[in-house]
Design an enzyme around this catalytic site. Structure first.
Site, mmCIF file in Angstrom:
data_model
loop_
_atom_site.group_PDB
_atom_site.id
_atom_site.type_symbol
_atom_site.label_atom_id
_atom_site.label_comp_id
_atom_site.label_asym_id
_atom_site.label_seq_id
_atom_site.Cartn_x
_atom_site.Cartn_y
_atom_site.Cartn_z
ATOM 1 N N CYS A 296 0.805 -1.220 0.000
ATOM 2 C CA CYS A 296 0.000 0.000 0.000
ATOM 3 C C CYS A 296 0.843 1.277 0.000
ATOM 4 O O CYS A 296 0.293 2.378 0.080
ATOM 5 C CB CYS A 296 -0.958 -0.013 1.179
ATOM 6 S SG CYS A 296 -2.114 -1.403 1.098
ATOM 7 N N HIS B 13 -1.966 8.226 6.492
ATOM 8 C CA HIS B 13 -2.222 6.937 5.848
ATOM 9 C C HIS B 13 -3.500 6.311 6.389
ATOM 10 O O HIS B 13 -4.193 5.600 5.656
ATOM 11 C CB HIS B 13 -1.046 5.988 6.101
ATOM 12 C CG HIS B 13 -1.273 4.602 5.590
ATOM 13 N ND1 HIS B 13 -1.313 4.307 4.248
ATOM 14 C CD2 HIS B 13 -1.494 3.422 6.234
ATOM 15 C CE1 HIS B 13 -1.534 3.007 4.080
ATOM 16 N NE2 HIS B 13 -1.655 2.450 5.276
ATOM 17 N N LYS C 42 -8.954 8.708 3.262
ATOM 18 C CA LYS C 42 -9.530 7.361 3.169
ATOM 19 C C LYS C 42 -10.893 7.274 3.864
ATOM 20 O O LYS C 42 -11.624 6.312 3.645
ATOM 21 C CB LYS C 42 -8.567 6.331 3.751
ATOM 22 C CG LYS C 42 -7.288 6.141 2.946
ATOM 23 C CD LYS C 42 -6.422 5.041 3.524
ATOM 24 C CE LYS C 42 -5.133 4.862 2.741
ATOM 25 N NZ LYS C 42 -4.154 5.940 3.006
ATOM 26 N N HIS D 105 -9.723 2.482 1.215
ATOM 27 C CA HIS D 105 -8.288 2.289 1.020
ATOM 28 C C HIS D 105 -8.000 1.914 -0.432
ATOM 29 O O HIS D 105 -8.337 0.821 -0.883
ATOM 30 C CB HIS D 105 -7.779 1.202 1.964
ATOM 31 C CG HIS D 105 -6.295 1.101 2.021
ATOM 32 N ND1 HIS D 105 -5.457 1.953 1.322
ATOM 33 C CD2 HIS D 105 -5.467 0.229 2.682
ATOM 34 C CE1 HIS D 105 -4.203 1.628 1.560
ATOM 35 N NE2 HIS D 105 -4.186 0.588 2.385
ATOM 36 N N PHE E 228 1.893 3.542 4.220
ATOM 37 C CA PHE E 228 2.524 2.386 4.855
ATOM 38 C C PHE E 228 1.910 1.113 4.270
ATOM 39 O O PHE E 228 0.750 1.105 3.850
ATOM 40 C CB PHE E 228 2.315 2.417 6.370
ATOM 41 C CG PHE E 228 2.679 3.734 7.012
ATOM 42 C CD1 PHE E 228 3.872 4.367 6.711
ATOM 43 C CD2 PHE E 228 1.817 4.348 7.921
ATOM 44 C CE1 PHE E 228 4.209 5.581 7.299
ATOM 45 C CE2 PHE E 228 2.136 5.562 8.519
ATOM 46 C CZ PHE E 228 3.340 6.181 8.214
ATOM 47 N N PHE F 223 1.959 -3.593 3.979
ATOM 48 C CA PHE F 223 2.357 -4.916 4.457
ATOM 49 C C PHE F 223 3.849 -5.133 4.208
ATOM 50 O O PHE F 223 4.420 -4.645 3.245
ATOM 51 C CB PHE F 223 1.562 -6.007 3.735
ATOM 52 C CG PHE F 223 0.184 -6.246 4.299
ATOM 53 C CD1 PHE F 223 -0.233 -5.665 5.487
ATOM 54 C CD2 PHE F 223 -0.701 -7.071 3.633
ATOM 55 C CE1 PHE F 223 -1.491 -5.906 6.013
ATOM 56 C CE2 PHE F 223 -1.974 -7.325 4.144
ATOM 57 C CZ PHE F 223 -2.364 -6.741 5.330
#
Length: 407
Positions: free
Chosen positions: A162, A299, A329, A334, A391, A393
């Site tokens: 992301c 984020h 968001k 997202h 940010f 995974f």
């Protein structure tokens, strides 16, 4: 080191199909989230999603050009057309110069599934079709756009979960700053088909607040219960200051900082220290202090753990600054691989129009977010310097800082 400026932006998202529509949605705090019955029937725990209409490009491109385009490439193509037009870059200029492309993308689920289903059913790989391979590869966006626009510069895909879209702009900034390229098409693209988020849904990561889709995405709010998937395409044209001046191009803003880090711990859980290192690096790059930042586009995705750690990181880094913070968001859901690029577009629209888009659905802070200056309603304010976090995974972190251009 050369100055790096933004000369064009383009967007195709659940907030609108162009810059004007998206600007208006941001100002009004309008949500682009719906409840999809298709997802519920398919087996999703949550049917919530951003609504993005897949475009018909028959009036733009030949059948051969369209053949290898995955869903997200169509969004990215229209966003790039808009950005190039704003930057006053035509095909003659592209043909005569090295224009590069760096685009964020991290999945191509639908064409892979459809190809395998065809092979299983027909027992014949030749029936998959000649365009399938180009739709299936992770570099489908850069592959297609570099061919359609006949680009001759740098050409590769940034795959960083992301943070992909944000890193694409950061890497473009570095390449231009160091003199390797003059102009780069940067951005992020995200597919939104019913196949693309099933495994996310299986993790229990999505909100199940289905009774009122527009209020389901609640970044930083105590009662948040998960993120909502969304998608589209966003393009940011980066250019050296010298090139932009030589062309007489419009200069929309300047990229002054890029920070990055890896958490080095859990594959899906964030941590505060990695985010702080990314924030601090971006500030150092821009020779800025926390007090110099006028607005933070967070984020924050509306997950319990993610928003909590980001609120802590922002609280420590910007302690005593009372810097306005919001997460777009809350309106878009997202946008994943696209988000880091689209949120630069959203931030720049705010800068151009002197307002801060609201963090809608923020009613009750938790112990971390209560220390932040969360903007819950649209606020008219001049913005000279904006910081945007992304940010992902694997612990990848990216922070970008853009500044109102001053010669």
């Amino acid at each position: 080191m050369r100055r790096v400026v933004i000369t064009g932006i383009g967007i195709y998202s659940c907030l609108g199909k162009n810059l004007d529509e998206v600007r208006d949605s941001l100002f009004k705090g309008k949500s682009g989230i719906i409840l999809s019955q298709e997802r519920k029937e398919f087996g999703y725990r949550s049917g919530l999603t951003g609504h993005v209409e897949e475009p018909d490009l028959k009036n733009y491109l030949s059948r051969r050009q369209r053949l290898g385009m995955a869903e997200q490439v169509k969004y990215a193509y229209l966003a790039t057309l808009e950005a190039l037009e704003q930057a006053k870059i035509d095909q003659d200029y592209i043909d005569a110069n090295e224009v590069g492309i760096l685009y964020g993308n991290d999945s191509c689920v639908q064409p892979v599934i459809e190809a395998i289903d065809t092979i299983r059913e027909k027992k014949d790989t030749t029936l998959v079709g000649s365009g399938s391979i180009f739709q299936s590869m992770n570099c489908t966006t850069t592959m297609n756009l570099s061919t359609i626009f006949r680009l001759k510069g740098v050409n590769f895909t940034i795959s960083a979960a992301c943070a992909s879209g944000s890193h694409s702009i950061g890497m473009g900034y570095f390449l231009i700053q160091q003199g390797w390229q003059d102009t780069i098409i940067c951005g992020g693209a995200q597919e939104l088909n019913v196949y693309s988020f099933g495994n996310f849904d299986g993790l229990g990561a999505f909100s199940i607040h289905e009774s009122d889709p527009a209020s389901a995405s609640r970044p930083f709010d105590r009662d948040r219960d998960g993120l909502i998937p969304s998608g589209g395409g966003a393009t940011v044209i980066l250019e050296s200051y010298e090139s932009a001046v030589k062309r007489g191009a419009p200069i929309l803003a300047e990229v002054v900082g890029y920070g990055f880090s890896s958490n080095g711990e859990h594959i899906s859980n964030p941590n505060k220290d990695g985010q702080i290192r990314s924030l601090e690096m971006a500030l150092r790059q821009g020779n800025l202090t926390p007090k110099d930042i006028d607005y933070i586009n967070a984020h924050a995705t509306s997950t319990q753990v993610g928003d909590y750690f980001e609120a802590q990181a922002l609280g420590e880094t910007f302690d005593g600054c009372n810097t306005p913070v919001s997460s777009t968001k809350s309106m878009t859901g997202h946008e994943c691989w696209m988000a880091g690029a689209s949120e630069i577009v959203y931030s720049l629209l705010m800068m151009q129009n002197d307002f801060i888009a609201p963090n809608i659905n923020f009613a009750n802070p938790d112990e971390a977010s209560e220390k932040l200056n969360i903007i819950a309603e649209t606020k008219e304010q001049k913005l000279d310097t904006i910081l945007s976090n992304s940010f992902g995974f694997g612990g990848t972190n990216s922070t970008l800082i853009i500044k109102r251009f001053k010669p």
